[in-house]
Design a protein around this motif. Structure first.
Motif, PDB file in Angstrom:
ATOM      1  N   UNK A  53       0.776  -0.990  -0.226  1.00  0.00           N
ATOM      2  CA  UNK A  53       0.017  -0.032  -0.008  1.00  0.00           C
ATOM      3  C   UNK A  53       0.903   1.222   0.011  1.00  0.00           C
ATOM      4  N   UNK A  54       2.022   1.205   0.625  1.00  0.00           N
ATOM      5  CA  UNK A  54       2.874   2.325   0.693  1.00  0.00           C
ATOM      6  C   UNK A  54       3.369   2.747  -0.572  1.00  0.00           C
ATOM      7  N   UNK A  55       3.821   1.564  -1.332  1.00  0.00           N
ATOM      8  CA  UNK A  55       4.146   1.517  -2.709  1.00  0.00           C
ATOM      9  C   UNK A  55       3.154   2.293  -3.552  1.00  0.00           C
ATOM     10  N   UNK A  56       1.814   1.718  -3.598  1.00  0.00           N
ATOM     11  CA  UNK A  56       0.747   2.242  -4.336  1.00  0.00           C
ATOM     12  C   UNK A  56       0.657   3.782  -4.085  1.00  0.00           C
ATOM     13  N   UNK A  57       0.494   4.114  -2.836  1.00  0.00           N
ATOM     14  CA  UNK A  57       0.642   5.530  -2.526  1.00  0.00           C
ATOM     15  C   UNK A  57       1.841   6.453  -3.130  1.00  0.00           C
ATOM     16  N   UNK A  58       3.031   5.978  -2.947  1.00  0.00           N
ATOM     17  CA  UNK A  58       4.341   6.696  -3.420  1.00  0.00           C
ATOM     18  C   UNK A  58       3.884   6.896  -5.215  1.00  0.00           C
ATOM     19  N   UNK A  59       3.471   5.622  -5.792  1.00  0.00           N
ATOM     20  CA  UNK A  59       3.341   5.584  -7.141  1.00  0.00           C
ATOM     21  C   UNK A  59       2.437   6.648  -7.624  1.00  0.00           C
ATOM     22  N   UNK A  60       1.409   7.041  -6.801  1.00  0.00           N
ATOM     23  CA  UNK A  60       0.276   7.849  -6.857  1.00  0.00           C
ATOM     24  C   UNK A  60       0.704   9.371  -6.559  1.00  0.00           C
ATOM     25  N   UNK A  61       1.970   9.451  -5.998  1.00  0.00           N
ATOM     26  CA  UNK A  61       2.697  10.883  -5.688  1.00  0.00           C
ATOM     27  C   UNK A  61       2.177  11.232  -4.402  1.00  0.00           C
ATOM     28  N   UNK A  62       1.526  10.253  -3.481  1.00  0.00           N
ATOM     29  CA  UNK A  62       1.346  10.357  -2.284  1.00  0.00           C
ATOM     30  C   UNK A  62       2.435  10.075  -1.233  1.00  0.00           C
ATOM     31  N   UNK A  63       3.022  10.756  -0.423  1.00  0.00           N
ATOM     32  CA  UNK A  63       3.945  10.180   0.799  1.00  0.00           C
ATOM     33  C   UNK A  63       3.505  10.803   2.049  1.00  0.00           C
ATOM     34  N   UNK A  64       2.758  10.095   2.388  1.00  0.00           N
ATOM     35  CA  UNK A  64       1.995  10.599   3.748  1.00  0.00           C
ATOM     36  C   UNK A  64       2.968  10.582   5.009  1.00  0.00           C
ATOM     37  N   UNK A  65       2.570  11.536   5.992  1.00  0.00           N
ATOM     38  CA  UNK A  65       3.346  11.452   7.293  1.00  0.00           C
ATOM     39  C   UNK A  65       2.333  10.769   8.189  1.00  0.00           C
ATOM     40  N   UNK A  66       1.060  10.787   8.019  1.00  0.00           N
ATOM     41  CA  UNK A  66       0.131  10.088   8.886  1.00  0.00           C
ATOM     42  C   UNK A  66      -0.724   9.209   7.934  1.00  0.00           C
ATOM     43  N   UNK A  67      -1.064   7.947   8.608  1.00  0.00           N
ATOM     44  CA  UNK A  67      -1.831   7.060   7.764  1.00  0.00           C
ATOM     45  C   UNK A  67      -3.009   6.377   8.831  1.00  0.00           C
ATOM     46  N   UNK A  68      -4.104   6.368   8.570  1.00  0.00           N
ATOM     47  CA  UNK A  68      -5.227   5.816   9.351  1.00  0.00           C
ATOM     48  C   UNK A  68      -5.308   4.265   8.933  1.00  0.00           C
ATOM     49  N   UNK A  69      -5.104   3.300   9.838  1.00  0.00           N
ATOM     50  CA  UNK A  69      -5.223   1.673   9.117  1.00  0.00           C
ATOM     51  C   UNK A  69      -6.407   1.460   9.874  1.00  0.00           C
ATOM     52  N   UNK A  70      -7.391   0.892   8.957  1.00  0.00           N
ATOM     53  CA  UNK A  70      -8.853   0.613   8.993  1.00  0.00           C
ATOM     54  C   UNK A  70      -9.118  -0.830   8.641  1.00  0.00           C
ATOM     55  N   UNK A  71      -9.531  -1.549   9.840  1.00  0.00           N
ATOM     56  CA  UNK A  71      -9.410  -2.900  10.137  1.00  0.00           C
ATOM     57  C   UNK A  71     -10.464  -3.526  10.790  1.00  0.00           C
ATOM     58  N   UNK A  72     -10.560  -4.869  10.672  1.00  0.00           N
ATOM     59  CA  UNK A  72     -11.541  -5.633  12.017  1.00  0.00           C
ATOM     60  C   UNK A  72     -11.016  -5.002  13.247  1.00  0.00           C
ATOM     61  N   UNK A  73     -11.911  -4.949  14.274  1.00  0.00           N
ATOM     62  CA  UNK A  73     -11.714  -4.367  15.426  1.00  0.00           C
ATOM     63  C   UNK A  73     -10.400  -5.139  16.115  1.00  0.00           C
ATOM     64  N   UNK A  74     -10.471  -6.610  16.347  1.00  0.00           N
ATOM     65  CA  UNK A  74      -9.430  -7.218  16.874  1.00  0.00           C
ATOM     66  C   UNK A  74      -8.132  -7.404  16.101  1.00  0.00           C
TER      67      UNK A  74
END
Length: 217
Positions: free
Chosen positions: A109-130
């Motif tokens: 996912x980091x690679x996909x973001x970088x390829x889109x020109x997005x180099x985030x300083x903060x990321x929200x991880x959305x997952x199952x609760x556990x």
């Protein structure tokens, strides 16, 4: 396995609470929706996007043996379609369709973001609760420079069990995720997490009782 006792439900509740990070929401540069069997992840991601917590979203996940029947075209693909159906603009979503484990979810996912020109300083991880704590510990290992906020659907354990429809399976999954939190640091997959004695004791008791279908060798 004959029914689940009140004590086992209490122990499962300890794991359920511990495996969530309880992070307060805050605005992030991007989000990653972590693929799994739970389409609620995509619903939660859609709601958080509509609320303005992040501008771009990566859905990550391939077809795996445990999700192939439910998501035959891949977890990320089905998540994306579900989110679009809930009103998330197609242009806000990036797709990562190859990951088969949590480390790959983050790295690819980091690679996909970088390829889109997005180099985030903060990321929200959305997952199952556990899955929050395992996702957090993995990201701290493989992407240590990014700030992480964990998020999931706000549910009590009993409500989640009703949604899944199989209490034994849910406890098995809780035990399996905590096993990974415990063992993955030594395998180089994640950072160490402090585990309260009561949580470890509950985990060991549930293992002895046979809640082990999601445990790895």
């Amino acid at each position: 396995m004959a029914g689940i006792t009140d004590e086992q439900w209490r122990q499962a509740g300890l794991l359920w609470d511990y495996l969530q990070m309880h992070h307060p929401l805050r605005h992030c540069d991007a989000a990653i929706g972590l693929g799994s069997h739970d389409l609620g992840v995509a619903s939660t991601a859609a709601a958080l996007h509509h609320a303005g917590w992040f501008p771009r979203l990566v859905f990550s996940g391939a077809t795996t043996p445990t999700t192939a029947a439910r998501f035959p075209r891949g977890e990320a693909v089905h998540y994306r379609e579900h989110a679009i159906g809930l009103g998330v603009p197609d242009e806000a979503i990036l797709l990562e369709p190859r990951a088969t484990n949590t480390s790959e979810n983050i790295v690819l996912s980091r690679r996909v973001l970088h390829e889109a020109g997005i180099r985030p300083r903060s990321v929200m991880l959305i997952s199952k609760p556990y899955m929050e704590r395992r996702a957090y510990a993995t990201t701290r290992k493989v992407w240590p420079e990014v700030e992480v906020v964990c998020a999931s659907g706000a549910q009590r354990l009993d409500a989640y069990v009703r949604a899944i429809g199989d209490g034994e399976l849910v406890i098995d999954m809780l035990v399996g995720d905590l096993q990974r939190v415990i063992e993955y640091p030594a395998r180089g997959y994640s950072v160490e997490q402090e585990i309260p004695p009561a949580v470890r004791g509950a985990y060991e008791s549930l293992l002895r009782a046979g809640f082990d279908s999601r445990v790895i060798p």
